[in-house]
Design a protein around this motif. Structure first.
Motif, mmCIF file in Angstrom:
data_model
loop_
_atom_site.group_PDB
_atom_site.id
_atom_site.type_symbol
_atom_site.label_atom_id
_atom_site.label_comp_id
_atom_site.label_asym_id
_atom_site.label_seq_id
_atom_site.Cartn_x
_atom_site.Cartn_y
_atom_site.Cartn_z
ATOM 1 N N TYR A 1 0.825 -1.201 0.000
ATOM 2 C CA TYR A 1 0.000 0.000 0.000
ATOM 3 C C TYR A 1 0.862 1.256 0.000
ATOM 4 O O TYR A 1 1.927 1.279 0.606
ATOM 5 N N SER A 2 0.361 2.297 -0.665
ATOM 6 C CA SER A 2 1.039 3.588 -0.535
ATOM 7 C C SER A 2 -0.031 4.681 -0.551
ATOM 8 O O SER A 2 -1.133 4.487 -1.083
ATOM 9 N N TRP A 3 0.273 5.801 0.081
ATOM 10 C CA TRP A 3 -0.703 6.875 0.172
ATOM 11 C C TRP A 3 0.016 8.213 0.308
ATOM 12 O O TRP A 3 1.188 8.272 0.690
ATOM 13 N N GLY A 4 -0.711 9.285 -0.047
ATOM 14 C CA GLY A 4 -0.090 10.615 -0.034
ATOM 15 C C GLY A 4 -0.288 11.334 1.286
ATOM 16 O O GLY A 4 -1.158 10.960 2.096
ATOM 17 N N LYS A 5 0.510 12.380 1.469
ATOM 18 C CA LYS A 5 0.378 13.255 2.643
ATOM 19 C C LYS A 5 -1.072 13.751 2.755
ATOM 20 O O LYS A 5 -1.686 14.081 1.738
ATOM 21 N N GLY A 6 -1.599 13.777 3.966
ATOM 22 C CA GLY A 6 -2.963 14.293 4.160
ATOM 23 C C GLY A 6 -4.043 13.228 4.025
ATOM 24 O O GLY A 6 -5.211 13.500 4.299
ATOM 25 N N THR A 7 -3.666 12.006 3.603
ATOM 26 C CA THR A 7 -4.679 10.951 3.466
ATOM 27 C C THR A 7 -5.226 10.561 4.841
ATOM 28 O O THR A 7 -4.476 10.443 5.801
ATOM 29 N N GLN A 8 -6.542 10.396 4.890
ATOM 30 C CA GLN A 8 -7.167 9.932 6.135
ATOM 31 C C GLN A 8 -7.175 8.409 6.107
ATOM 32 O O GLN A 8 -7.624 7.805 5.137
ATOM 33 N N ILE A 9 -6.702 7.804 7.153
ATOM 34 C CA ILE A 9 -6.664 6.333 7.212
ATOM 35 C C ILE A 9 -7.479 5.877 8.420
ATOM 36 O O ILE A 9 -7.278 6.384 9.529
ATOM 37 N N ILE A 10 -8.420 4.971 8.166
ATOM 38 C CA ILE A 10 -9.238 4.475 9.287
ATOM 39 C C ILE A 10 -8.954 2.994 9.497
ATOM 40 O O ILE A 10 -9.060 2.196 8.562
ATOM 41 N N LEU A 11 -8.532 2.655 10.710
ATOM 42 C CA LEU A 11 -8.313 1.249 11.062
ATOM 43 C C LEU A 11 -9.646 0.728 11.579
ATOM 44 O O LEU A 11 -10.169 1.237 12.586
ATOM 45 N N TYR A 12 -10.174 -0.272 10.891
ATOM 46 C CA TYR A 12 -11.507 -0.759 11.221
ATOM 47 C C TYR A 12 -11.414 -1.876 12.276
ATOM 48 O O TYR A 12 -11.374 -3.061 11.952
ATOM 49 N N ILE A 13 -11.371 -1.443 13.533
ATOM 50 C CA ILE A 13 -11.194 -2.377 14.654
ATOM 51 C C ILE A 13 -12.369 -3.366 14.747
ATOM 52 O O ILE A 13 -12.179 -4.555 14.989
ATOM 53 N N GLY A 14 -13.593 -2.857 14.512
ATOM 54 C CA GLY A 14 -14.774 -3.723 14.584
ATOM 55 C C GLY A 14 -14.683 -4.882 13.599
ATOM 56 O O GLY A 14 -15.089 -6.012 13.908
ATOM 57 N N GLY A 15 -14.139 -4.623 12.401
ATOM 58 C CA GLY A 15 -13.997 -5.674 11.378
ATOM 59 C C GLY A 15 -12.897 -6.650 11.753
ATOM 60 O O GLY A 15 -13.065 -7.871 11.614
ATOM 61 N N LEU A 16 -11.789 -6.112 12.240
ATOM 62 C CA LEU A 16 -10.657 -6.964 12.639
ATOM 63 C C LEU A 16 -11.073 -7.956 13.726
ATOM 64 O O LEU A 16 -10.710 -9.139 13.692
ATOM 65 N N HIS A 17 -11.903 -7.483 14.656
ATOM 66 C CA HIS A 17 -12.323 -8.331 15.775
ATOM 67 C C HIS A 17 -13.235 -9.482 15.347
ATOM 68 O O HIS A 17 -13.484 -10.384 16.136
ATOM 69 N N ARG A 18 -13.757 -9.409 14.117
ATOM 70 C CA ARG A 18 -14.628 -10.499 13.651
ATOM 71 C C ARG A 18 -14.050 -11.159 12.405
ATOM 72 O O ARG A 18 -14.765 -11.870 11.679
ATOM 73 N N ASN A 19 -12.790 -10.892 12.109
ATOM 74 C CA ASN A 19 -12.187 -11.441 10.895
ATOM 75 C C ASN A 19 -11.905 -12.940 11.072
ATOM 76 O O ASN A 19 -11.127 -13.324 11.953
#
Ligand code: HEM
Length: 213
Positions: free
Chosen positions: A108-126
């Motif tokens: 993965y790569s992303w630019g300065k200013g990108t908003q990144i959301i870690l989806y904890i709810g999804g991880l907990h049910r993966n």
């Protein structure tokens, strides 16, 4: 304590504005999250009578020791219930960050200013990380390696929740005090949730009954 606190470097107190901001953070980060977690915990216990019975056995076996600071923080079935309810319904369901620079990680790569959301709810049910992820199984936290699971209800790293131990202690105390005398019977089979800044139940209604001694 906050009024009397002094910064280590300058020995100055906080300004009134800082004091109010700090208090708001404690109320919002500390109260709402714990209140939501407790609503989900009470709901899950109500849906699992066998877990409730094991919980009540633990409380009566421990007697008054159930409420000492030491016992509140020790590995226990009460803690397992709380952890499992927070796996299924993490009050902090997503953690957001803004990239300060162009960056990359693995593919993965992303630019300065990108908003990144870690989806904890999804991880907990993966299902990649959890066996039978939709089921409420407090015993899974008996596992000595449980801390290595894909499990981050309090975040991780430098911004890890500062109230984690306080919240866990408070929740064990409330759950034990309540279930020592009472039981909660939910009137729903499912809990409807709303994912705002925190994940909250839309409604958890039911009745409180006194336990036979
Ligand atoms: C079940 C209860 C709680 C949950 C699920 C929870 C969850 C979290 C999470 C996930 C974070 C990290 C946010 C991020 O990385 O952006 C966080 C941070 C924080 N929490 Fe909690 N929290 C709880 C209780 C509390 C309590 C009781 C307090 C205070 C007494 C508290 C104070 C804070 C503060 C001040 C931060 C910010 C820390 C920083 O940015 O350095 N939390 N919490």
């Amino acid at each position: 304590m906050m009024i009397h606190a002094r910064y280590e470097d300058t020995q100055l107190p906080m300004t009134d504005e800082q004091l109010v901001d700090e208090m708001l953070i404690l109320f919002i980060a500390g109260h709402e999250t714990t209140a939501n977690a407790l609503s989900f915990i009470f709901f899950e216990i109500s849906r699992h009578p066998e877990a409730e019975q094991t919980l009540r056995n633990e409380i009566s076996t421990l007697g008054e020791a159930a409420f000492t600071p030491d016992s509140l923080m020790k590995k226990s079935y009460t803690l397992n219930i709380i952890k499992e309810a927070m796996r299924l319904h993490p009050p902090a369901w997503g953690i957001d960050r803004e990239a300060l620079e162009d960056d990359h990680f693995k593919d993965y790569s992303w630019g300065k200013g990108t908003q990144i959301i870690l989806y904890i709810g999804g991880l907990h049910r993966n299902p990649k990380y959890w066996t039978d992820p939709e089921a409420f199984i407090p015993e899974r936290f008996d596992d000595e390696n449980a801390r290595n699971f894909a499990y981050y209800p309090f975040g991780a790293g430098p911004r890890l929740c500062i109230g984690e131990h306080f919240a866990m202690m408070e929740m064990v105390l409330i759950v034990r005090k309540f279930y020592q005398l009472y039981s909660f019977k939910s009137s729903h089979d499912q809990v409807e949730k709303k994912a705002l800044v925190t994940l909250r139940p839309i409604k958890v209604s039911g009745k409180i009954v006194k336990n036979p001694i």
